[in-house]
Design a protein around this motif. Sequence first.
Motif, mmCIF file in Angstrom:
data_model
loop_
_atom_site.group_PDB
_atom_site.id
_atom_site.type_symbol
_atom_site.label_atom_id
_atom_site.label_comp_id
_atom_site.label_asym_id
_atom_site.label_seq_id
_atom_site.Cartn_x
_atom_site.Cartn_y
_atom_site.Cartn_z
ATOM 1 N N PHE A 251 0.825 -1.205 0.000
ATOM 2 C CA PHE A 251 0.000 0.000 0.000
ATOM 3 C C PHE A 251 0.863 1.261 0.000
ATOM 4 C CE2 PHE A 251 -2.564 -3.380 1.735
ATOM 5 C CZ PHE A 251 -3.796 -3.185 1.121
ATOM 6 N N LEU A 252 0.419 2.262 -0.732
ATOM 7 C CA LEU A 252 1.153 3.523 -0.815
ATOM 8 C C LEU A 252 1.345 4.141 0.567
ATOM 9 C CD1 LEU A 252 -0.574 5.129 -3.938
ATOM 10 C CD2 LEU A 252 1.768 4.264 -3.804
ATOM 11 N N ALA A 253 0.351 3.980 1.427
ATOM 12 C CA ALA A 253 0.421 4.583 2.752
ATOM 13 C C ALA A 253 1.423 3.886 3.661
ATOM 14 C CB ALA A 253 -0.965 4.567 3.412
ATOM 15 N N ALA A 254 1.745 2.617 3.351
ATOM 16 C CA ALA A 254 2.689 1.851 4.172
ATOM 17 C C ALA A 254 3.317 0.774 3.298
ATOM 18 C CB ALA A 254 1.976 1.223 5.377
ATOM 19 N N PRO A 255 4.309 1.141 2.479
ATOM 20 C CA PRO A 255 4.925 0.197 1.535
ATOM 21 C C PRO A 255 5.549 -1.012 2.236
ATOM 22 C CG PRO A 255 5.543 2.457 1.036
ATOM 23 C CD PRO A 255 4.888 2.488 2.377
ATOM 24 N N ASN A 256 5.596 -2.110 1.491
ATOM 25 C CA ASN A 256 6.199 -3.333 2.016
ATOM 26 C C ASN A 256 7.710 -3.163 2.197
ATOM 27 O OD1 ASN A 256 3.661 -4.346 1.732
ATOM 28 N ND2 ASN A 256 4.165 -5.842 0.136
ATOM 29 N N THR A 257 8.258 -3.989 3.075
ATOM 30 C CA THR A 257 9.711 -4.032 3.236
ATOM 31 C C THR A 257 10.305 -4.919 2.148
ATOM 32 O OG1 THR A 257 9.468 -5.873 4.786
ATOM 33 C CG2 THR A 257 9.584 -3.664 5.724
ATOM 34 N N ARG A 258 11.614 -4.879 1.998
ATOM 35 C CA ARG A 258 12.256 -5.635 0.922
ATOM 36 C C ARG A 258 12.104 -7.140 1.077
ATOM 37 N NH1 ARG A 258 18.043 -2.587 -0.488
ATOM 38 N NH2 ARG A 258 17.107 -0.622 -1.223
ATOM 39 N N ASP A 259 12.021 -7.620 2.331
ATOM 40 C CA ASP A 259 11.915 -9.063 2.522
ATOM 41 C C ASP A 259 10.500 -9.589 2.255
ATOM 42 O OD1 ASP A 259 10.452 -8.272 4.726
ATOM 43 O OD2 ASP A 259 11.984 -8.812 6.191
ATOM 44 N N GLY A 260 9.539 -8.663 2.030
ATOM 45 C CA GLY A 260 8.193 -9.074 1.670
ATOM 46 C C GLY A 260 7.380 -9.677 2.796
ATOM 47 N N ARG A 261 7.869 -9.566 4.031
ATOM 48 C CA ARG A 261 7.131 -10.141 5.157
ATOM 49 C C ARG A 261 5.923 -9.276 5.518
ATOM 50 N NH1 ARG A 261 11.872 -12.074 9.443
ATOM 51 N NH2 ARG A 261 12.869 -13.625 8.057
ATOM 52 N N ALA B 120 -5.617 1.675 -6.764
ATOM 53 C CA ALA B 120 -5.302 3.069 -6.444
ATOM 54 C C ALA B 120 -4.621 3.184 -5.084
ATOM 55 C CB ALA B 120 -6.582 3.906 -6.460
ATOM 56 N N TYR B 121 -4.932 2.283 -4.166
ATOM 57 C CA TYR B 121 -4.308 2.277 -2.841
ATOM 58 C C TYR B 121 -3.036 1.427 -2.813
ATOM 59 C CZ TYR B 121 -8.740 4.107 -0.957
ATOM 60 O OH TYR B 121 -9.854 4.869 -0.679
ATOM 61 N N ALA B 122 -3.023 0.374 -3.638
ATOM 62 C CA ALA B 122 -1.893 -0.575 -3.639
ATOM 63 C C ALA B 122 -1.512 -0.896 -5.078
ATOM 64 C CB ALA B 122 -2.271 -1.849 -2.887
ATOM 65 N N PRO B 123 -0.747 -0.015 -5.731
ATOM 66 C CA PRO B 123 -0.341 -0.250 -7.121
ATOM 67 C C PRO B 123 0.332 -1.613 -7.288
ATOM 68 C CG PRO B 123 0.228 1.984 -6.447
ATOM 69 C CD PRO B 123 -0.215 1.259 -5.204
ATOM 70 N N GLY B 124 -0.026 -2.304 -8.348
ATOM 71 C CA GLY B 124 0.519 -3.635 -8.595
ATOM 72 C C GLY B 124 -0.392 -4.755 -8.130
ATOM 73 N N PHE B 125 -1.481 -4.391 -7.439
ATOM 74 C CA PHE B 125 -2.386 -5.431 -6.931
ATOM 75 C C PHE B 125 -2.994 -6.239 -8.070
ATOM 76 C CE2 PHE B 125 -6.685 -6.855 -5.838
ATOM 77 C CZ PHE B 125 -6.411 -7.672 -4.758
ATOM 78 N N LYS B 126 -3.492 -5.559 -9.101
ATOM 79 C CA LYS B 126 -4.158 -6.277 -10.192
ATOM 80 C C LYS B 126 -3.210 -7.243 -10.893
ATOM 81 C CE LYS B 126 -6.064 -2.786 -12.463
ATOM 82 N NZ LYS B 126 -6.958 -2.110 -13.450
ATOM 83 N N ALA B 127 -1.961 -6.840 -11.038
ATOM 84 C CA ALA B 127 -0.977 -7.710 -11.705
ATOM 85 C C ALA B 127 -0.641 -8.931 -10.854
ATOM 86 C CB ALA B 127 0.291 -6.916 -12.013
ATOM 87 N N SER B 128 -0.904 -8.854 -9.543
ATOM 88 C CA SER B 128 -0.553 -9.972 -8.655
ATOM 89 C C SER B 128 -1.645 -11.027 -8.569
ATOM 90 C CB SER B 128 -0.261 -9.439 -7.245
ATOM 91 O OG SER B 128 -1.462 -9.032 -6.594
ATOM 92 N N VAL B 129 -2.810 -10.742 -9.146
ATOM 93 C CA VAL B 129 -3.957 -11.640 -9.011
ATOM 94 C C VAL B 129 -3.778 -12.900 -9.859
ATOM 95 C CG1 VAL B 129 -6.438 -11.895 -9.400
ATOM 96 C CG2 VAL B 129 -5.528 -9.756 -8.461
ATOM 97 N N ILE B 130 -3.907 -14.040 -9.197
ATOM 98 C CA ILE B 130 -3.829 -15.340 -9.875
ATOM 99 C C ILE B 130 -5.225 -15.863 -10.193
ATOM 100 C CG2 ILE B 130 -3.051 -17.738 -9.659
ATOM 101 C CD1 ILE B 130 -0.943 -16.752 -7.683
ATOM 102 N N GLY B 131 -6.153 -15.643 -9.289
ATOM 103 C CA GLY B 131 -7.525 -16.099 -9.494
ATOM 104 C C GLY B 131 -8.461 -15.383 -8.543
ATOM 105 N N ARG B 132 -9.757 -15.424 -8.867
ATOM 106 C CA ARG B 132 -10.744 -14.774 -8.008
ATOM 107 C C ARG B 132 -12.076 -15.511 -8.090
ATOM 108 N NH1 ARG B 132 -11.619 -9.109 -11.460
ATOM 109 N NH2 ARG B 132 -13.035 -9.939 -13.057
ATOM 110 N N ASP B 133 -12.815 -15.422 -6.997
ATOM 111 C CA ASP B 133 -14.127 -16.056 -6.880
ATOM 112 C C ASP B 133 -15.099 -14.974 -6.446
ATOM 113 O OD1 ASP B 133 -16.137 -17.971 -6.663
ATOM 114 O OD2 ASP B 133 -15.653 -18.398 -4.568
ATOM 115 N N ILE B 134 -16.114 -14.693 -7.265
ATOM 116 C CA ILE B 134 -17.037 -13.579 -7.041
ATOM 117 C C ILE B 134 -18.390 -14.127 -6.595
ATOM 118 C CG2 ILE B 134 -18.047 -11.498 -8.055
ATOM 119 C CD1 ILE B 134 -15.881 -11.886 -10.335
#
Length: 356
Positions: free
Chosen positions: A162-172, A264-278
């Motif tokens: 998220f733009l408001a609190a970006p992830n750290t490099r280790d991805g934890r 808009a809050y977390a750029p790159g989210f859409k590219a990370s999606v593998i699957g979805r159930d609606i």
Amino acid sequence: LLGQILDQWFESEPLKATLATDAVIGAMASPHTPGSGYVLLHHVMGELEGRRGAWGYVAGGMGALSQAIACAAAAQGAHIFTEKAVCHVLLGKDGRAQGVVLKDGTEVRSKLVLSNASPQITFLELTPQEVLPKNFVQRIQQIDTRSPVTKINVAVDRLPSFLAAPNTRDGRPLPHHQCSIHLNCEDTHLLHQAFTEATNGHPSSRPMIELCIPSALDPGLAPQGCHVVSLFTQYTPSVLAGGQPWDEQARNAYADRVFDCIEAYAPGFKASVIGRDILTPPDLERIFGLPGGNVFHGGMSLDQLYFARPAPSYSGYRSPVPGLYLCGSGAHPGGGVMGAAGRNAAQVALEDFRSL
């Protein structure tokens, strides 16, 4: 009105809107709807392990809670049958419930029958109508079951940043990844606007989103590096404007809108999606037996609570049919993962059983 209550206590609009989400969660209502203040109270009352108003996450997902209850029951001698649909409640000549008849014709005899299904399914589908008072049937038919909820389950190949609190490099996962994340909730006007659109039959253009990442707390839910994201979104009407169906095109159009908001809050989210159930309101009704897709088996408005849930004179878990009890969310005190309705119903049923 919840809006008035929040205005008395808080100045920050984002804080007021965030608190307001628990007043409208699962409800076809806005923060300006009369009675919305109770829904907030319902969600913050009680405690968890001594912490007032706290919520917890069930390791293994919500199904693990059901399994724990099942194991506890089996340890006390209960027999549990799954994938055995009930056709109707079996009645004796004296009008008492004597068990249930399954769809395959099997009769399961019992001195008492407790139904965790909704009031509508219990009394309008499973109980012979001729034994029920007409005014009671009419009341059950009139229960407001409108639901604004579309649930979207998402599999992603990396943790949202998220733009408001970006992830750290280790991805934890960071602390906020382990909490409930509310999006499109900057002010109560946004919530009211989203509600208004849905009442006119249109899915919200900027829907309220409650985003949780269960795998941030429970890594076993996803492969290493991947995550599952749970989206509780509203407002979506059960019936679209013009009677249009919730077909695949409508489902995907709404989900795309939700994902655009998250992006808009977390750029790159859409590219990370593998699957979805609606799961739209009609899907929730068809799959889980939730009337109108309502997660509480009926609106949590003041006219459908306490002595009026599910109907006046029948809030004590007993029904017009002797030996038939309601023990689910449609009974007092309503929905939520707390087990109060089931515990209370069991005590009433046990009291009656001892007098047989």
